[in-house]
Design an enzyme around this catalytic site. Sequence first.
Site, PDB file in Angstrom:
ATOM      1  N   LYS A  17      58.406  16.042  -2.122  1.00 43.41           N
ATOM      2  CA  LYS A  17      57.080  15.685  -2.616  1.00 43.41           C
ATOM      3  C   LYS A  17      57.180  14.801  -3.874  1.00 43.41           C
ATOM      4  O   LYS A  17      58.265  14.686  -4.471  1.00 43.41           O
ATOM      5  CB  LYS A  17      56.298  16.974  -2.902  1.00 43.41           C
ATOM      6  CG  LYS A  17      56.040  17.829  -1.649  1.00 43.41           C
ATOM      7  CD  LYS A  17      55.302  19.114  -2.008  1.00 43.41           C
ATOM      8  CE  LYS A  17      54.956  19.951  -0.784  1.00 43.41           C
ATOM      9  NZ  LYS A  17      54.224  21.198  -1.144  1.00 43.41           N
ATOM     10  N   TYR A  57      47.486  18.598   5.874  1.00 42.26           N
ATOM     11  CA  TYR A  57      47.042  19.889   5.343  1.00 42.26           C
ATOM     12  C   TYR A  57      45.704  20.342   5.931  1.00 42.26           C
ATOM     13  O   TYR A  57      44.962  21.096   5.298  1.00 42.26           O
ATOM     14  CB  TYR A  57      46.949  19.813   3.818  1.00 42.26           C
ATOM     15  CG  TYR A  57      48.297  19.889   3.117  1.00 42.26           C
ATOM     16  CD1 TYR A  57      49.185  20.934   3.379  1.00 42.26           C
ATOM     17  CD2 TYR A  57      48.681  18.926   2.179  1.00 42.26           C
ATOM     18  CE1 TYR A  57      50.422  21.009   2.740  1.00 42.26           C
ATOM     19  CE2 TYR A  57      49.915  19.010   1.533  1.00 42.26           C
ATOM     20  CZ  TYR A  57      50.777  20.055   1.824  1.00 42.26           C
ATOM     21  OH  TYR A  57      51.998  20.149   1.183  1.00 42.26           O
ATOM     22  N   ASN A 128      55.568  22.422  -5.966  1.00 38.60           N
ATOM     23  CA  ASN A 128      56.730  23.141  -5.427  1.00 38.60           C
ATOM     24  C   ASN A 128      57.752  22.221  -4.753  1.00 38.60           C
ATOM     25  O   ASN A 128      58.527  22.645  -3.920  1.00 38.60           O
ATOM     26  CB  ASN A 128      56.273  24.295  -4.519  1.00 38.60           C
ATOM     27  CG  ASN A 128      55.358  23.840  -3.395  1.00 38.60           C
ATOM     28  OD1 ASN A 128      55.247  22.632  -3.139  1.00 38.60           O
ATOM     29  ND2 ASN A 128      54.721  24.781  -2.716  1.00 38.60           N
ATOM     30  N   HIS A 131      58.234  20.341   0.962  1.00 39.40           N
ATOM     31  CA  HIS A 131      57.507  20.933   2.082  1.00 39.40           C
ATOM     32  C   HIS A 131      58.494  21.222   3.199  1.00 39.40           C
ATOM     33  O   HIS A 131      59.426  20.451   3.416  1.00 39.40           O
ATOM     34  CB  HIS A 131      56.434  19.961   2.607  1.00 39.40           C
ATOM     35  CG  HIS A 131      55.884  20.367   3.946  1.00 39.40           C
ATOM     36  ND1 HIS A 131      54.866  21.293   4.078  1.00 39.40           N
ATOM     37  CD2 HIS A 131      56.247  20.026   5.211  1.00 39.40           C
ATOM     38  CE1 HIS A 131      54.618  21.484   5.369  1.00 39.40           C
ATOM     39  NE2 HIS A 131      55.446  20.728   6.075  1.00 39.40           N
ATOM     40  N   GLU A 142      53.637  18.232  12.834  1.00 39.82           N
ATOM     41  CA  GLU A 142      53.953  17.499  11.611  1.00 39.82           C
ATOM     42  C   GLU A 142      54.942  16.365  11.868  1.00 39.82           C
ATOM     43  O   GLU A 142      54.785  15.254  11.341  1.00 39.82           O
ATOM     44  CB  GLU A 142      54.514  18.467  10.554  1.00 39.82           C
ATOM     45  CG  GLU A 142      53.454  19.445  10.051  1.00 39.82           C
ATOM     46  CD  GLU A 142      54.034  20.555   9.182  1.00 39.82           C
ATOM     47  OE1 GLU A 142      55.262  20.563   8.931  1.00 39.82           O
ATOM     48  OE2 GLU A 142      53.252  21.423   8.748  1.00 39.82           O
TER      49      GLU A 142
HETATM   50  P1  DAT Z   1      53.879  26.232   2.414  1.00 41.65           P
HETATM   51  O1  DAT Z   1      53.954  24.896   1.718  1.00 41.65           O
HETATM   52  O2  DAT Z   1      54.864  27.207   1.848  1.00 41.65           O
HETATM   53  O3  DAT Z   1      53.957  26.130   3.922  1.00 41.65           O
HETATM   54  P2  DAT Z   1      51.010  26.636   2.708  1.00 41.65           P
HETATM   55  O4  DAT Z   1      51.130  25.907   4.005  1.00 41.65           O
HETATM   56  O5  DAT Z   1      50.301  27.949   2.703  1.00 41.65           O
HETATM   57  O6  DAT Z   1      52.448  26.873   2.050  1.00 41.65           O
HETATM   58  O7  DAT Z   1      50.283  25.716   1.630  1.00 41.65           O
HETATM   59  C1  DAT Z   1      50.573  24.340   1.557  1.00 41.65           C
HETATM   60  C2  DAT Z   1      50.647  23.940   0.100  1.00 41.65           C
HETATM   61  O8  DAT Z   1      49.391  24.233  -0.541  1.00 41.65           O
HETATM   62  C3  DAT Z   1      51.677  24.683  -0.723  1.00 41.65           C
HETATM   63  O9  DAT Z   1      52.959  24.116  -0.625  1.00 41.65           O
HETATM   64  C4  DAT Z   1      51.127  24.583  -2.103  1.00 41.65           C
HETATM   65  C5  DAT Z   1      49.628  24.641  -1.882  1.00 41.65           C
HETATM   66  N1  DAT Z   1      49.118  25.995  -2.088  1.00 41.65           N
HETATM   67  C6  DAT Z   1      49.194  27.048  -1.220  1.00 41.65           C
HETATM   68  N2  DAT Z   1      48.629  28.140  -1.726  1.00 41.65           N
HETATM   69  C7  DAT Z   1      48.172  27.789  -2.962  1.00 41.65           C
HETATM   70  C8  DAT Z   1      47.480  28.472  -4.015  1.00 41.65           C
HETATM   71  N3  DAT Z   1      47.126  29.771  -3.899  1.00 41.65           N
HETATM   72  N4  DAT Z   1      47.164  27.781  -5.124  1.00 41.65           N
HETATM   73  C9  DAT Z   1      47.500  26.475  -5.258  1.00 41.65           C
HETATM   74  N5  DAT Z   1      48.153  25.771  -4.313  1.00 41.65           N
HETATM   75  C10 DAT Z   1      48.484  26.413  -3.182  1.00 41.65           C
HETATM   76 MG    MG Z   2      52.645  25.403   5.354  1.00 42.14          MG
END
Ligand code: DAT
Ligand code: MG
Length: 172
Positions: A17, A57, A128, A131, A142
Amino acid sequence: MTETISDNIEQTLVLIKPDGLVKSLTGNIIDKLSESELVIVGAKMVSVDKDLAETHYKDLKDQKFFEELIQYIMGAYHTRRVLALVYEGENAIQRVRHITGDTNPEKASPTSLRGKYGRITTSGVFENVVHASSSFEDAKREIQLWFKPGELTKVIFDTKEEEVTKKEAVWK
Ligand code: DAT
Ligand code: MG
Protein backbone atom coordinates in the site's frame (compact mmCIF):
# COMPACT_ATOMS: atom_id res chain seq x y z
CA MET A 1 -0.48 -47.90 0.73
CA THR A 2 -0.99 -44.95 -1.55
CA GLU A 3 0.39 -41.64 -0.44
CA THR A 4 -2.04 -38.76 -0.37
CA ILE A 5 -0.60 -35.71 -2.03
CA SER A 6 -2.33 -32.55 -0.92
CA ASP A 7 -1.59 -29.85 -3.43
CA ASN A 8 -3.96 -26.98 -2.98
CA ILE A 9 -2.37 -24.58 -5.44
CA GLU A 10 -3.79 -21.09 -5.06
CA GLN A 11 -3.04 -17.59 -6.25
CA THR A 12 -3.44 -14.59 -3.97
CA LEU A 13 -3.27 -10.83 -4.41
CA VAL A 14 -0.80 -8.81 -2.37
CA LEU A 15 -0.74 -5.02 -2.45
CA ILE A 16 2.08 -3.00 -1.00
CA LYS A 17 0.00 0.00 0.00
CA PRO A 18 1.05 3.66 -0.35
CA ASP A 19 2.43 3.83 3.24
CA GLY A 20 4.56 0.73 2.56
CA LEU A 21 6.00 2.42 -0.53
CA VAL A 22 6.78 5.81 1.05
CA LYS A 23 8.42 4.07 4.00
CA SER A 24 10.67 2.18 1.51
CA LEU A 25 9.41 -1.16 2.80
CA THR A 26 9.10 -2.89 -0.58
CA GLY A 27 12.29 -4.91 -0.09
CA ASN A 28 11.46 -5.84 3.51
CA ILE A 29 7.97 -7.00 2.56
CA ILE A 30 9.05 -9.04 -0.46
CA ASP A 31 11.93 -10.51 1.54
CA LYS A 32 9.58 -11.60 4.35
CA LEU A 33 7.09 -13.05 1.84
CA SER A 34 9.88 -15.02 0.17
CA GLU A 35 10.09 -17.15 3.35
CA SER A 36 6.81 -18.70 2.17
CA GLU A 37 8.58 -20.13 -0.91
CA LEU A 38 5.61 -19.03 -2.99
CA VAL A 39 6.24 -17.79 -6.52
CA ILE A 40 5.50 -14.30 -7.84
CA VAL A 41 3.48 -14.70 -11.06
CA GLY A 42 2.52 -11.04 -11.50
CA ALA A 43 3.79 -7.61 -10.46
CA LYS A 44 3.00 -4.05 -11.46
CA MET A 45 2.89 -0.50 -10.14
CA VAL A 46 -0.62 0.92 -10.16
CA SER A 47 -1.90 4.45 -9.75
CA VAL A 48 -5.18 3.72 -7.98
CA ASP A 49 -8.25 5.68 -9.10
CA LYS A 50 -11.53 5.96 -7.18
CA ASP A 51 -13.27 3.33 -9.27
CA LEU A 52 -10.57 0.71 -8.62
CA ALA A 53 -10.39 1.62 -4.91
CA GLU A 54 -14.15 1.41 -4.41
CA THR A 55 -14.49 -1.83 -6.36
CA HIS A 56 -11.62 -3.43 -4.44
CA TYR A 57 -13.20 -2.53 -1.08
CA LYS A 58 -16.86 -2.81 -2.19
CA ASP A 59 -17.81 -5.15 0.68
CA LEU A 60 -16.86 -2.43 3.21
CA LYS A 61 -19.03 0.29 1.66
CA ASP A 62 -21.24 0.57 4.76
CA GLN A 63 -18.37 0.88 7.23
CA LYS A 64 -17.84 4.28 8.84
CA PHE A 65 -14.14 4.21 7.85
CA PHE A 66 -14.89 3.54 4.15
CA GLU A 67 -14.20 7.07 2.81
CA GLU A 68 -10.86 7.35 4.63
CA LEU A 69 -9.95 3.84 3.50
CA ILE A 70 -10.56 4.88 -0.12
CA GLN A 71 -8.46 8.03 0.33
CA TYR A 72 -5.68 5.97 1.93
CA ILE A 73 -5.49 3.31 -0.80
CA MET A 74 -5.63 6.06 -3.46
CA GLY A 75 -2.56 7.57 -1.85
CA ALA A 76 -4.02 10.81 -0.51
CA TYR A 77 -1.88 10.54 2.65
CA HIS A 78 1.33 9.18 1.08
CA THR A 79 1.86 8.64 -2.65
CA ARG A 80 -0.49 7.68 -5.44
CA ARG A 81 1.16 4.34 -6.03
CA VAL A 82 0.54 0.74 -5.07
CA LEU A 83 2.65 -2.31 -5.95
CA ALA A 84 0.33 -5.15 -6.91
CA LEU A 85 1.70 -8.69 -6.75
CA VAL A 86 0.25 -12.14 -7.34
CA TYR A 87 1.77 -15.01 -5.37
CA GLU A 88 1.14 -18.62 -6.29
CA GLY A 89 1.68 -21.88 -4.48
CA GLU A 90 0.28 -24.37 -2.03
CA ASN A 91 -2.18 -22.76 0.40
CA ALA A 92 -0.94 -19.37 -0.78
CA ILE A 93 -3.92 -17.45 0.62
CA GLN A 94 -3.62 -18.61 4.22
CA ARG A 95 0.18 -18.57 4.21
CA VAL A 96 0.40 -14.99 2.99
CA ARG A 97 -2.30 -13.89 5.47
CA HIS A 98 -0.25 -15.44 8.27
CA ILE A 99 2.84 -13.45 7.29
CA THR A 100 0.75 -10.30 6.84
CA GLY A 101 -0.85 -10.48 10.30
CA ASP A 102 -4.05 -9.15 11.83
CA THR A 103 -5.97 -6.33 10.11
CA ASN A 104 -5.45 -4.10 13.16
CA PRO A 105 -1.69 -3.39 13.35
CA GLU A 106 -1.92 -3.02 17.14
CA LYS A 107 -3.33 -6.54 17.44
CA ALA A 108 -1.08 -8.10 14.80
CA SER A 109 1.74 -10.37 15.91
CA PRO A 110 4.86 -8.20 16.38
CA THR A 111 6.78 -10.31 13.89
CA SER A 112 4.10 -10.08 11.18
CA LEU A 113 4.37 -7.39 8.49
CA ARG A 114 1.50 -5.36 9.91
CA GLY A 115 2.78 -5.81 13.48
CA LYS A 116 6.24 -4.64 12.46
CA TYR A 117 5.43 -1.79 10.15
CA GLY A 118 1.76 -0.80 10.58
CA ARG A 119 0.22 1.96 12.68
CA ILE A 120 -3.15 3.49 13.45
CA THR A 121 -3.31 7.21 12.80
CA THR A 122 -4.86 9.63 15.29
CA SER A 123 -7.87 9.88 12.95
CA GLY A 124 -8.28 6.10 13.09
CA VAL A 125 -6.94 4.96 9.72
CA PHE A 126 -5.36 1.50 9.84
CA GLU A 127 -2.12 2.12 7.92
CA ASN A 128 -1.28 -1.56 7.72
CA VAL A 129 1.17 -1.38 4.76
CA VAL A 130 0.01 -4.48 2.93
CA HIS A 131 -3.14 -6.12 1.59
CA ALA A 132 -3.58 -9.87 1.19
CA SER A 133 -6.63 -11.71 -0.17
CA SER A 134 -8.57 -13.50 2.53
CA SER A 135 -10.42 -16.31 0.72
CA PHE A 136 -10.41 -18.14 -2.60
CA GLU A 137 -13.42 -16.11 -3.82
CA ASP A 138 -11.80 -12.81 -2.80
CA ALA A 139 -8.47 -13.78 -4.34
CA LYS A 140 -10.10 -14.65 -7.67
CA ARG A 141 -12.15 -11.44 -7.74
CA GLU A 142 -9.21 -9.27 -6.69
CA ILE A 143 -6.67 -10.79 -9.09
CA GLN A 144 -9.16 -10.39 -11.94
CA LEU A 145 -9.77 -6.78 -10.88
CA TRP A 146 -6.09 -5.76 -10.72
CA PHE A 147 -4.58 -7.88 -13.53
CA LYS A 148 -5.40 -8.94 -17.06
CA PRO A 149 -4.65 -12.60 -17.86
CA GLY A 150 -1.74 -11.56 -20.13
CA GLU A 151 -0.07 -9.67 -17.28
CA LEU A 152 0.50 -12.87 -15.31
CA THR A 153 3.16 -15.44 -16.19
CA LYS A 154 0.61 -18.10 -15.31
CA VAL A 155 -3.14 -17.96 -14.80
CA ILE A 156 -5.10 -20.61 -12.93
CA PHE A 157 -8.53 -19.12 -13.71
CA ASP A 158 -10.43 -19.78 -16.94
CA THR A 159 -9.88 -17.28 -19.75
CA LYS A 160 -11.58 -16.62 -23.07
CA GLU A 161 -10.46 -15.01 -26.33
CA GLU A 162 -12.05 -11.69 -27.19
CA GLU A 163 -11.45 -9.15 -29.93
CA VAL A 164 -10.50 -5.87 -28.22
CA THR A 165 -10.27 -2.64 -30.17
CA LYS A 166 -9.46 0.45 -28.16
CA LYS A 167 -7.05 3.36 -28.35
CA GLU A 168 -4.15 3.30 -25.95
CA ALA A 169 -0.95 5.30 -25.46
CA VAL A 170 2.11 3.98 -27.29
CA TRP A 171 5.72 5.29 -27.31
CA LYS A 172 6.55 7.83 -30.01
P1 DAT B 1 -7.94 -7.13 5.75
O1 DAT B 1 -7.19 -6.01 5.06
O2 DAT B 1 -7.13 -7.72 6.87
O3 DAT B 1 -8.47 -8.17 4.80
P2 DAT B 1 -10.64 -6.06 5.93
O4 DAT B 1 -10.87 -6.67 4.58
O5 DAT B 1 -11.63 -6.35 7.01
O6 DAT B 1 -9.20 -6.46 6.49
O7 DAT B 1 -10.54 -4.48 5.80
C1 DAT B 1 -9.86 -3.89 4.71
C2 DAT B 1 -9.07 -2.71 5.23
O8 DAT B 1 -9.96 -1.76 5.84
C3 DAT B 1 -8.05 -3.03 6.30
O9 DAT B 1 -6.83 -3.47 5.77
C4 DAT B 1 -7.92 -1.73 7.02
C5 DAT B 1 -9.31 -1.15 6.95
N1 DAT B 1 -10.06 -1.42 8.17
C6 DAT B 1 -10.66 -2.59 8.53
N2 DAT B 1 -11.25 -2.48 9.72
C7 DAT B 1 -11.02 -1.21 10.15
C8 DAT B 1 -11.37 -0.46 11.32
N3 DAT B 1 -12.10 -1.00 12.32
N4 DAT B 1 -10.97 0.82 11.39
C9 DAT B 1 -10.25 1.40 10.40
N5 DAT B 1 -9.88 0.75 9.28
C10 DAT B 1 -10.26 -0.53 9.15
MG1 MG C 1 -9.99 -8.14 3.39
